[in-house]
Design a protein around this motif. Structure first.
Motif, PDB file in Angstrom:
ATOM      1  N   LEU A 246      -2.806  62.232  -0.667  1.00  0.00           N
ATOM      2  CA  LEU A 246      -3.130  62.243   0.850  1.00  0.00           C
ATOM      3  C   LEU A 246      -2.453  61.167   1.532  1.00  0.00           C
ATOM      4  O   LEU A 246      -1.855  61.210   2.603  1.00  0.00           O
ATOM      5  CB  LEU A 246      -4.353  62.751   1.187  1.00  0.00           C
TER       6      LEU A 246
ATOM      7  N   GLU B 199       0.418  60.873   4.332  1.00  0.00           N
ATOM      8  CA  GLU B 199       0.358  60.326   5.687  1.00  0.00           C
ATOM      9  C   GLU B 199       0.957  59.189   5.885  1.00  0.00           C
ATOM     10  O   GLU B 199       1.581  59.080   7.213  1.00  0.00           O
ATOM     11  CB  GLU B 199      -1.137  60.165   5.881  1.00  0.00           C
TER      12      GLU B 199
ATOM     13  N   ARG C  85     -11.658  60.428  16.195  1.00  0.00           N
ATOM     14  CA  ARG C  85     -13.190  61.174  16.058  1.00  0.00           C
ATOM     15  C   ARG C  85     -13.704  61.140  17.362  1.00  0.00           C
ATOM     16  O   ARG C  85     -15.040  61.884  17.531  1.00  0.00           O
ATOM     17  CB  ARG C  85     -13.985  60.577  15.071  1.00  0.00           C
TER      18      ARG C  85
ATOM     19  N   LEU D 249     -10.771  64.353  19.782  1.00  0.00           N
ATOM     20  CA  LEU D 249     -11.268  65.130  18.478  1.00  0.00           C
ATOM     21  C   LEU D 249     -10.559  66.389  18.551  1.00  0.00           C
ATOM     22  O   LEU D 249     -10.396  67.077  17.572  1.00  0.00           O
ATOM     23  CB  LEU D 249     -12.683  65.507  18.732  1.00  0.00           C
TER      24      LEU D 249
ATOM     25  N   ALA E  41      -4.038  67.505  18.481  1.00  0.00           N
ATOM     26  CA  ALA E  41      -3.513  67.993  17.309  1.00  0.00           C
ATOM     27  C   ALA E  41      -2.923  67.004  16.202  1.00  0.00           C
ATOM     28  O   ALA E  41      -2.708  67.038  15.044  1.00  0.00           O
ATOM     29  CB  ALA E  41      -2.487  68.966  17.629  1.00  0.00           C
TER      30      ALA E  41
ATOM     31  N   ARG F  21      -4.668  61.622  12.968  1.00  0.00           N
ATOM     32  CA  ARG F  21      -5.530  61.599  12.157  1.00  0.00           C
ATOM     33  C   ARG F  21      -5.094  60.991  10.804  1.00  0.00           C
ATOM     34  O   ARG F  21      -5.873  60.595   9.933  1.00  0.00           O
ATOM     35  CB  ARG F  21      -6.121  62.921  11.748  1.00  0.00           C
TER      36      ARG F  21
ATOM     37  N   LEU G 129      -6.569  57.166  10.074  1.00  0.00           N
ATOM     38  CA  LEU G 129      -7.973  57.248   9.689  1.00  0.00           C
ATOM     39  C   LEU G 129      -8.099  57.750   8.244  1.00  0.00           C
ATOM     40  O   LEU G 129      -9.083  57.132   7.660  1.00  0.00           O
ATOM     41  CB  LEU G 129      -8.593  58.324  10.771  1.00  0.00           C
ATOM     42  N   LEU G 130      -7.378  58.862   7.687  1.00  0.00           N
ATOM     43  CA  LEU G 130      -7.384  59.245   6.424  1.00  0.00           C
ATOM     44  C   LEU G 130      -7.088  58.174   5.418  1.00  0.00           C
ATOM     45  O   LEU G 130      -7.826  57.968   4.452  1.00  0.00           O
ATOM     46  CB  LEU G 130      -6.789  60.573   6.290  1.00  0.00           C
TER      47      LEU G 130
ATOM     48  N   TYR H 238      -9.574  56.808   2.307  1.00  0.00           N
ATOM     49  CA  TYR H 238      -9.128  56.955   1.314  1.00  0.00           C
ATOM     50  C   TYR H 238      -8.817  55.778   0.333  1.00  0.00           C
ATOM     51  O   TYR H 238      -8.916  55.972  -0.910  1.00  0.00           O
ATOM     52  CB  TYR H 238      -8.375  58.336   0.967  1.00  0.00           C
TER      53      TYR H 238
ATOM     54  N   ASP I 274       6.484  70.279   7.176  1.00  0.00           N
ATOM     55  CA  ASP I 274       6.689  70.441   8.417  1.00  0.00           C
ATOM     56  C   ASP I 274       6.822  72.004   8.640  1.00  0.00           C
ATOM     57  O   ASP I 274       6.544  72.725   9.370  1.00  0.00           O
ATOM     58  CB  ASP I 274       7.472  69.757   9.307  1.00  0.00           C
TER      59      ASP I 274
ATOM     60  N   LEU J 159      -3.994  69.655   1.488  1.00  0.00           N
ATOM     61  CA  LEU J 159      -3.490  69.729   2.857  1.00  0.00           C
ATOM     62  C   LEU J 159      -3.277  68.279   3.454  1.00  0.00           C
ATOM     63  O   LEU J 159      -4.044  67.546   3.066  1.00  0.00           O
ATOM     64  CB  LEU J 159      -4.027  70.734   3.623  1.00  0.00           C
ATOM     65  N   SER J 160      -2.303  68.249   4.408  1.00  0.00           N
ATOM     66  CA  SER J 160      -2.302  66.996   4.973  1.00  0.00           C
ATOM     67  C   SER J 160      -2.774  67.201   6.444  1.00  0.00           C
ATOM     68  O   SER J 160      -3.178  68.088   6.830  1.00  0.00           O
ATOM     69  CB  SER J 160      -0.728  66.640   5.345  1.00  0.00           C
ATOM     70  N   SER J 161      -2.963  66.224   7.299  1.00  0.00           N
ATOM     71  CA  SER J 161      -3.606  66.054   8.515  1.00  0.00           C
ATOM     72  C   SER J 161      -2.609  66.699   9.313  1.00  0.00           C
ATOM     73  O   SER J 161      -3.463  67.230  10.596  1.00  0.00           O
ATOM     74  CB  SER J 161      -3.771  64.534   9.077  1.00  0.00           C
ATOM     75  N   ALA J 162      -1.532  67.012   9.246  1.00  0.00           N
ATOM     76  CA  ALA J 162      -0.496  68.043   9.923  1.00  0.00           C
ATOM     77  C   ALA J 162      -1.108  69.383  10.063  1.00  0.00           C
ATOM     78  O   ALA J 162      -1.185  70.122  11.079  1.00  0.00           O
ATOM     79  CB  ALA J 162       0.944  68.042   9.497  1.00  0.00           C
TER      80      ALA J 162
ATOM     81  N   GLY K 268      -4.071  69.529  12.611  1.00  0.00           N
ATOM     82  CA  GLY K 268      -3.277  69.914  13.953  1.00  0.00           C
ATOM     83  C   GLY K 268      -3.135  71.437  13.933  1.00  0.00           C
ATOM     84  O   GLY K 268      -3.239  71.820  15.464  1.00  0.00           O
TER      85      GLY K 268
ATOM     86  N   ILE L  29      -6.153  73.090  14.977  1.00  0.00           N
ATOM     87  CA  ILE L  29      -6.564  72.900  16.245  1.00  0.00           C
ATOM     88  C   ILE L  29      -6.035  73.756  17.143  1.00  0.00           C
ATOM     89  O   ILE L  29      -6.434  74.282  18.395  1.00  0.00           O
ATOM     90  CB  ILE L  29      -6.366  71.194  16.613  1.00  0.00           C
ATOM     91  N   ARG L  30      -4.582  73.839  17.086  1.00  0.00           N
ATOM     92  CA  ARG L  30      -3.766  74.669  17.945  1.00  0.00           C
ATOM     93  C   ARG L  30      -4.314  76.234  17.873  1.00  0.00           C
ATOM     94  O   ARG L  30      -4.153  76.902  18.845  1.00  0.00           O
ATOM     95  CB  ARG L  30      -2.302  74.498  17.586  1.00  0.00           C
TER      96      ARG L  30
ATOM     97  N   LYS M 132      -7.355  76.776  19.694  1.00  0.00           N
ATOM     98  CA  LYS M 132      -7.095  76.715  21.196  1.00  0.00           C
ATOM     99  C   LYS M 132      -6.728  77.936  21.736  1.00  0.00           C
ATOM    100  O   LYS M 132      -7.094  78.529  22.668  1.00  0.00           O
ATOM    101  CB  LYS M 132      -6.378  75.467  21.643  1.00  0.00           C
TER     102      LYS M 132
ATOM    103  N   VAL N 129     -12.093  65.892   3.886  1.00  0.00           N
ATOM    104  CA  VAL N 129     -11.021  65.551   5.079  1.00  0.00           C
ATOM    105  C   VAL N 129     -11.894  65.849   6.489  1.00  0.00           C
ATOM    106  O   VAL N 129     -11.708  65.270   7.322  1.00  0.00           O
ATOM    107  CB  VAL N 129     -10.039  66.240   4.548  1.00  0.00           C
TER     108      VAL N 129
ATOM    109  N   THR O 294     -12.799  63.304   9.639  1.00  0.00           N
ATOM    110  CA  THR O 294     -11.968  63.495  10.699  1.00  0.00           C
ATOM    111  C   THR O 294     -13.066  64.054  11.839  1.00  0.00           C
ATOM    112  O   THR O 294     -12.866  64.214  12.904  1.00  0.00           O
ATOM    113  CB  THR O 294     -10.852  64.344  10.596  1.00  0.00           C
ATOM    114  N   ARG O 295     -14.319  64.426  11.195  1.00  0.00           N
ATOM    115  CA  ARG O 295     -15.352  65.010  12.096  1.00  0.00           C
ATOM    116  C   ARG O 295     -14.925  66.359  12.618  1.00  0.00           C
ATOM    117  O   ARG O 295     -15.653  66.892  13.778  1.00  0.00           O
ATOM    118  CB  ARG O 295     -15.760  63.988  13.385  1.00  0.00           C
ATOM    119  N   LEU O 296     -14.119  66.810  11.983  1.00  0.00           N
ATOM    120  CA  LEU O 296     -13.797  68.362  12.638  1.00  0.00           C
ATOM    121  C   LEU O 296     -14.845  69.344  12.058  1.00  0.00           C
ATOM    122  O   LEU O 296     -14.641  70.787  12.471  1.00  0.00           O
ATOM    123  CB  LEU O 296     -12.287  68.553  11.972  1.00  0.00           C
TER     124      LEU O 296
ATOM    125  N   LYS P 149     -17.272  69.099  13.186  1.00  0.00           N
ATOM    126  CA  LYS P 149     -18.189  69.503  14.594  1.00  0.00           C
ATOM    127  C   LYS P 149     -17.296  70.498  15.417  1.00  0.00           C
ATOM    128  O   LYS P 149     -17.594  70.908  16.354  1.00  0.00           O
ATOM    129  CB  LYS P 149     -18.214  67.979  15.215  1.00  0.00           C
ATOM    130  N   VAL P 150     -16.072  70.468  15.109  1.00  0.00           N
ATOM    131  CA  VAL P 150     -15.258  71.266  15.839  1.00  0.00           C
ATOM    132  C   VAL P 150     -15.122  72.827  15.475  1.00  0.00           C
ATOM    133  O   VAL P 150     -14.996  73.897  16.113  1.00  0.00           O
ATOM    134  CB  VAL P 150     -13.817  70.750  15.866  1.00  0.00           C
TER     135      VAL P 150
END
Lengths: 152, 122
Positions: free
Chosen positions: A46, A50, A99, A104, A107, A110, A113-114, A118, B29, B61-64, B67, B70-71, B74, B95, B99-101, B103-104
């Motif tokens: 990861l 990133e 965060r 938050l 898109a 992050r 942060l990761l 890690y 991508d 999975l990656s942070s992409a 994202g 999130i899209r 929405k 992960v 990233t505190r997701l 909470k989302v």
């Protein structure tokens, strides 16, 4: 790929999405050979993805004529990776915390942060276009480390 | 189950549309753009819909991808729909926690629990 030291590799690849895959495949094989745990391998994979994505998108600004240089070394204690792009660099301390607040729900933003979460140690060069990161190999189910984790 | 190209399977339950990601790794991508097109075509319906995203096959999975989620969320909320995630592996849950997701997104252990009480919500 060209070897530059014992257990070490230095490779320069095209700065385009996807070109990291062969580098990861080789690194993955070596991590398994050195008995890194699945959690280690997930963490390093990861972080490398990133770091490379940041180098391509934010460092090289998706300029496909620019390259990304990756150096890594692995032994039974730790894996150390350096990712350098050809951009102007950035200030890692100025990156907003993804965060917090409305970040938050954004898109992007992050990746760093990761990587910080890690990897056990990370640092940038003064220009901010080279990231060095280290993860120490964990042992067994309790994630006990081979050597004491150094503070960031 | 209706196979949709690429990267997802779609299953319609009584009260929700369950979208299962079929790939073990979601990184590139191009893959993520394709996923977005596939999922958005399901979300983009005139009537509000309950969507469950099933990660049972996904191991990396990656942070992409975060994202992308999130899209998607929405878009679902714009349509007055509801979105839930389920079957997320422990490594990937971590992960979300970092990233505190957590909470989302509403995250459930499996499809049964994710779809169980859609009707009881306001």
């Amino acid at each position: 790929m060209e070897s530059n030291e014992q257990n070490g590799q230095s490779v320069t690849i095209k700065g385009e999405p996807g070109s990291i895959a062969p580098v990861w495949n080789e690194l993955d094989s070596k991590l398994h050979r050195h008995n890194y745990t699945d959690d280690d391998i997930f963490a390093v994979h990861l972080s490398l993805e990133e770091a490379f994505t940041n180098a391509v998108k934010h460092g090289n600004n998706m300029d496909l004529t620019k390259e990304v240089c990756i150096e890594y070394s692995i032994n039974s204690e730790k894996v150390e990776i350096t990712v350098a792009d050809q951009g102007g660099g950035f200030d890692p301390d100025a990156v907003p915390d993804p965060r917090c607040g409305e970040n938050l729900f954004k898109a992007e933003g992050r990746g760093l942060l990761l990587i910080r979460s890690y990897m056990d140690k990370i640092s940038h060069n003064p220009q901010g276009n080279q990231l060095r990161m280290i993860r120490y190999r964990r042992i067994g189910d309790n994630n006990e480390q081979v050597s004491e984790k150094a503070s960031n | 189950m209706v196979p949709i190209k690429p990267k997802i399977n779609v299953n319609y339950t009584e009260n929700a549309t369950v979208v299962t990601f079929t790939d073990e790794k979601i990184l590139e991508d191009k893959e993520i753009r394709e996923l977005q097109e596939s999922v958005m075509s399901i979300v983009d319906q005139p009537a509000p819909s309950n969507i469950v995203l099933d990660f049972d096959n996904v191991r990396f999975l990656s942070s992409a991808v975060l994202g992308l989620l999130i899209r998607i969320s929405k878009k679902v909320y714009e349509q007055n729909g509801r979105l839930r995630l389920c079957n997320i592996s422990p490594n990937i849950i971590e992960v979300f926690k970092i990233t505190r997701l957590t909470k989302v997104f509403d995250i459930y252990p499996d499809i049964a629990s994710a779809t169980a009480d859609f009707d009881s919500e306001e």
